[in-house]
Design a protein around this motif. Structure first.
Motif, PDB file in Angstrom:
ATOM      1  N   PHE A  38       0.787  -1.227   0.183  1.00 37.56           N
ATOM      2  CA  PHE A  38      -0.093   0.122  -0.162  1.00 37.56           C
ATOM      3  C   PHE A  38       0.896   1.302  -0.105  1.00 37.56           C
ATOM      4  O   PHE A  38       0.459   2.297  -0.495  1.00 37.56           O
ATOM      5  CB  PHE A  38      -0.939  -0.084   1.201  1.00 37.56           C
ATOM      6  CG  PHE A  38      -1.897   1.044   1.197  1.00 37.56           C
ATOM      7  CD1 PHE A  38      -3.254   1.179   0.981  1.00 37.56           C
ATOM      8  CD2 PHE A  38      -1.306   2.417   2.011  1.00 37.56           C
ATOM      9  CE1 PHE A  38      -4.051   2.149   0.993  1.00 37.56           C
ATOM     10  CE2 PHE A  38      -2.162   3.572   1.872  1.00 37.56           C
ATOM     11  CZ  PHE A  38      -3.544   3.338   1.520  1.00 37.56           C
ATOM     12  N   ARG A  54      -5.574   6.150  -2.858  1.00 37.17           N
ATOM     13  CA  ARG A  54      -5.935   4.849  -2.611  1.00 37.17           C
ATOM     14  C   ARG A  54      -6.346   4.748  -1.139  1.00 37.17           C
ATOM     15  O   ARG A  54      -5.935   5.502  -0.294  1.00 37.17           O
ATOM     16  CB  ARG A  54      -5.028   3.729  -2.925  1.00 37.17           C
ATOM     17  CG  ARG A  54      -3.687   3.713  -2.217  1.00 37.17           C
ATOM     18  CD  ARG A  54      -2.934   2.453  -2.561  1.00 37.17           C
ATOM     19  NE  ARG A  54      -2.298   2.416  -3.676  1.00 37.17           N
ATOM     20  CZ  ARG A  54      -0.968   2.531  -4.007  1.00 37.17           C
ATOM     21  NH1 ARG A  54      -0.240   2.469  -3.238  1.00 37.17           N
ATOM     22  NH2 ARG A  54      -0.592   2.500  -5.329  1.00 37.17           N
ATOM     23  N   THR A  55      -7.156   3.715  -0.901  1.00 35.19           N
ATOM     24  CA  THR A  55      -7.677   3.629   0.648  1.00 35.19           C
ATOM     25  C   THR A  55      -7.665   2.205   0.976  1.00 35.19           C
ATOM     26  O   THR A  55      -7.926   1.478   0.093  1.00 35.19           O
ATOM     27  CB  THR A  55      -8.901   4.152   1.125  1.00 35.19           C
ATOM     28  OG1 THR A  55     -10.001   3.485   0.433  1.00 35.19           O
ATOM     29  CG2 THR A  55      -8.939   5.673   0.602  1.00 35.19           C
ATOM     30  N   GLU A  56      -7.631   1.812   2.107  1.00 35.97           N
ATOM     31  CA  GLU A  56      -7.952   0.160   2.630  1.00 35.97           C
ATOM     32  C   GLU A  56      -8.373   0.288   4.183  1.00 35.97           C
ATOM     33  O   GLU A  56      -7.892   1.150   4.911  1.00 35.97           O
ATOM     34  CB  GLU A  56      -6.596  -0.493   2.341  1.00 35.97           C
ATOM     35  CG  GLU A  56      -5.743  -0.192   3.164  1.00 35.97           C
ATOM     36  CD  GLU A  56      -4.381  -1.534   2.985  1.00 35.97           C
ATOM     37  OE1 GLU A  56      -4.273  -2.003   1.884  1.00 35.97           O
ATOM     38  OE2 GLU A  56      -3.504  -1.360   4.038  1.00 35.97           O
ATOM     39  N   PRO A  57      -8.943  -0.857   4.724  1.00 37.13           N
ATOM     40  CA  PRO A  57      -9.213  -0.537   5.997  1.00 37.13           C
ATOM     41  C   PRO A  57      -8.091  -0.717   6.801  1.00 37.13           C
ATOM     42  O   PRO A  57      -7.156  -1.596   6.411  1.00 37.13           O
ATOM     43  CB  PRO A  57     -10.152  -1.950   6.279  1.00 37.13           C
ATOM     44  CG  PRO A  57     -10.880  -2.152   4.735  1.00 37.13           C
ATOM     45  CD  PRO A  57      -9.615  -1.763   3.826  1.00 37.13           C
ATOM     46  N   THR A  76      -9.402   3.933   8.435  1.00 35.59           N
ATOM     47  CA  THR A  76      -9.133   3.666   6.954  1.00 35.59           C
ATOM     48  C   THR A  76      -7.597   4.141   6.738  1.00 35.59           C
ATOM     49  O   THR A  76      -7.279   5.225   7.301  1.00 35.59           O
ATOM     50  CB  THR A  76      -9.956   4.575   6.061  1.00 35.59           C
ATOM     51  OG1 THR A  76     -11.234   4.143   6.688  1.00 35.59           O
ATOM     52  CG2 THR A  76      -9.861   4.216   4.783  1.00 35.59           C
ATOM     53  N   ARG A  77      -6.869   3.539   6.276  1.00 38.22           N
ATOM     54  CA  ARG A  77      -5.622   3.851   5.638  1.00 38.22           C
ATOM     55  C   ARG A  77      -5.617   4.553   4.398  1.00 38.22           C
ATOM     56  O   ARG A  77      -6.483   4.268   3.713  1.00 38.22           O
ATOM     57  CB  ARG A  77      -4.649   2.551   5.595  1.00 38.22           C
ATOM     58  CG  ARG A  77      -3.119   2.878   5.535  1.00 38.22           C
ATOM     59  CD  ARG A  77      -2.177   1.832   5.271  1.00 38.22           C
ATOM     60  NE  ARG A  77      -2.547   0.567   5.673  1.00 38.22           N
ATOM     61  CZ  ARG A  77      -2.075  -0.091   6.802  1.00 38.22           C
ATOM     62  NH1 ARG A  77      -1.441   0.183   7.564  1.00 38.22           N
ATOM     63  NH2 ARG A  77      -2.620  -1.366   6.845  1.00 38.22           N
ATOM     64  N   THR A  93       1.105   9.429   3.130  1.00 41.32           N
ATOM     65  CA  THR A  93       0.021   8.209   3.692  1.00 41.32           C
ATOM     66  C   THR A  93      -0.276   8.758   4.797  1.00 41.32           C
ATOM     67  O   THR A  93       0.315   9.858   5.593  1.00 41.32           O
ATOM     68  CB  THR A  93       0.766   6.917   3.735  1.00 41.32           C
ATOM     69  OG1 THR A  93       2.172   7.048   4.698  1.00 41.32           O
ATOM     70  CG2 THR A  93       1.065   6.337   2.378  1.00 41.32           C
ATOM     71  N   GLN A 132      -1.487   0.306  13.301  1.00 44.78           N
ATOM     72  CA  GLN A 132      -1.926  -1.115  13.374  1.00 44.78           C
ATOM     73  C   GLN A 132      -1.180  -1.974  14.038  1.00 44.78           C
ATOM     74  O   GLN A 132      -1.629  -3.105  14.780  1.00 44.78           O
ATOM     75  CB  GLN A 132      -1.631  -1.661  11.759  1.00 44.78           C
ATOM     76  CG  GLN A 132      -2.114  -2.937  11.410  1.00 44.78           C
ATOM     77  CD  GLN A 132      -1.884  -3.179   9.894  1.00 44.78           C
ATOM     78  OE1 GLN A 132      -1.410  -2.256   9.305  1.00 44.78           O
ATOM     79  NE2 GLN A 132      -1.787  -4.396   9.513  1.00 44.78           N
TER      80      GLN A 132
END
Length: 439
Positions: A38, A54-57, A76-77, A93, A132
């Motif tokens: 990512f 972009r994003t992701e949980p 959300t990252r 980021t 995380q």
């Protein structure tokens, strides 16, 4: 020479903070830790600043079960586009956390941009990764690496008040295409303001166009939000900043450089020099002519270190050990016009800040010296800024690091209450008139 394209992926061991609080995912305790794909930016970036790439949980290392979802919220990252100090596009980021609890104040749920304090220069040190994984202990380029997600305390305190939080990793910290430009005021200020834009662009959040925006940061983060408050009117007029908490800001890097040399945080000098050369590669030959082989090795090692690593490896060291002449970094800056000019361009306090700003600084802080932070507040007052100057009175210790970290903890509750009151629409009164009477 000191630039790298990405941090090597393998870390030996990942250890989560031992608090007894539920771990979000068993995967967080894997035996080796990699920098997720990512964090590698795409070859082509969007045109508009703040655009989501972009994003992701993002599973949080520390969370608790709640009635309507896990506390403190859903993370959300994010990766978003910004512009660096050279005017070039850059991917940054960070993380957005939607609170699980409602906002109890009037109006729409507010948003705070959290700018982290010093984490280091290796990509494994990024705050979004720390959210995380909690505590990371392992090896990086055959050296010990230690990274602690200490910003979680301030973030969670705001989330539990119902304030949405977006956190930036800064330029080059996490994103693997360049070195982190540590304490570059423009890079940091832009990254903070564009994080607010990115958070507003996220779908399915409770943030609206009417959400008030606050900024929060201490130490490196204090400088980042102070810079953002100054740059808002010219760079991001659409990001209407209501209030800013700038704790212990490194506003004058000449003063800060002199203070940290020989302290527990000497390694930050290496991060600064590495970052300067990343921002302006033409400075590299200027710096190189002063470095010994051991100095070059120190800067290379520091480029992949976190704050914990640097404390273990460089506490008490002096930059005179890195130079051919035995001069310190600040002495070299004084005699090299290009370095002196670059450092001078980082000065914060020369532009009227947006909104109201609470400037907190420990009177006994001799790491990020109290005097230069107070001067920034006074200069803002002279420019017509709305400033609440808050000197933090703690007894001095023999440790500059403790003198610096103490006000972070002692003032954090008051700082978050103050910021929450501003985001609830309550006015704050400047104390510029009495600032000359305050320590």
């Amino acid at each position: 020479m000191f630039l790298r394209t990405r941090v090597p992926a393998a870390l030996l061991t990942a250890v989560l903070v031992s608090t007894g609080v539920a771990v979000a995912s068993p995967a967080a305790a894997e035996a080796t830790v990699t920098i997720p794909s990512f964090y590698t930016p795409p070859a082509t970036l969007p045109a508009a600043d703040g655009t989501l790439i972009r994003t992701e949980p993002l599973p949080l290392a520390l969370s608790l079960p709640g009635i309507t979802g896990r506390l403190p919220g859903t993370a959300t990252r994010i990766m978003y586009k910004s512009t660096d100090s050279a005017g070039q596009p850059v991917a940054v980021t960070g993380a957005y956390v939607e609170p699980a609890v409602p906002w109890s104040g009037p109006g729409a749920r507010p948003l705070v941009v959290l700018a982290p304090g010093t984490m280091g220069q290796g990509d494994q040190c990024s705050t979004s990764l720390a959210l995380q994984r909690g505590l990371i202990v392992g090896t990086e380029e055959d050296q010990l690496t230690v990274s602690i997600g200490y910003e979680v305390l301030a973030m969670y305190r705001m989330l539990l008040k119902g304030i949405a939080v977006v956190q930036t990793d800064y330029v080059g910290l996490g994103s693997t295409d360049r070195l982190h430009t540590y304490v570059n005021r423009v890079d940091e200020g832009h990254a903070v303001l564009d994080a607010a834009r990115a958070a507003r662009a996220l779908p399915n959040t409770s943030i609206t166009t009417n959400s008030l925006i606050g900024l929060y940061g201490y130490s490196q983060g204090g400088g980042a939000v102070a810079s953002a408050a100054e740059l808002q009117s010219s760079y991001a007029p659409d990001v209407r900043v209501t209030a800013t908490y700038a704790g212990a800001p490194p506003a004058n890097l000449a003063d800060v450089t002199a203070a940290i040399d020989g302290s527990e945080l000497t390694g930050a000098l290496g991060w600064s020099v590495n970052g300067f050369m990343q921002s302006d590669p033409s400075l590299q030959p200027v710096v190189d002519k002063y470095l010994t082989d051991s100095g070059r090795t120190a800067l290379r090692r520091l480029s992949t270190m976190c704050a914990g690593d640097a404390l273990l490896a460089f506490a008490g060291k002096r930059s005179t050990e890195w130079t051919t002449s035995g001069k310190s970094v600040i002495d070299i800056v004084k005699v090299e016009p290009r370095l002196k000019s670059f450092i001078g361009d980082q000065l914060i306090g020369t532009r009227k800040p947006a909104g109201v700003v609470r400037v907190a600084t420990g009177v006994s802080d001799n790491l990020v010296p109290h005097g230069q932070a107070r001067t920034m507040a006074a200069d803002w007052c002279d420019l017509g800024g709305k400033v609440v100057y808050a000197p933090v009175m703690l007894l001095p210790t023999i440790s500059p690091l403790l003198n610096h970290a103490g006000p972070l903890l002692a003032d954090q509750g008051a700082a978050i209450e103050w910021l929450g009151d501003r985001l609830a629409g309550n006015a704050a009164h400047s104390n510029c008139l009495i600032l000359p009477l305050l320590p």
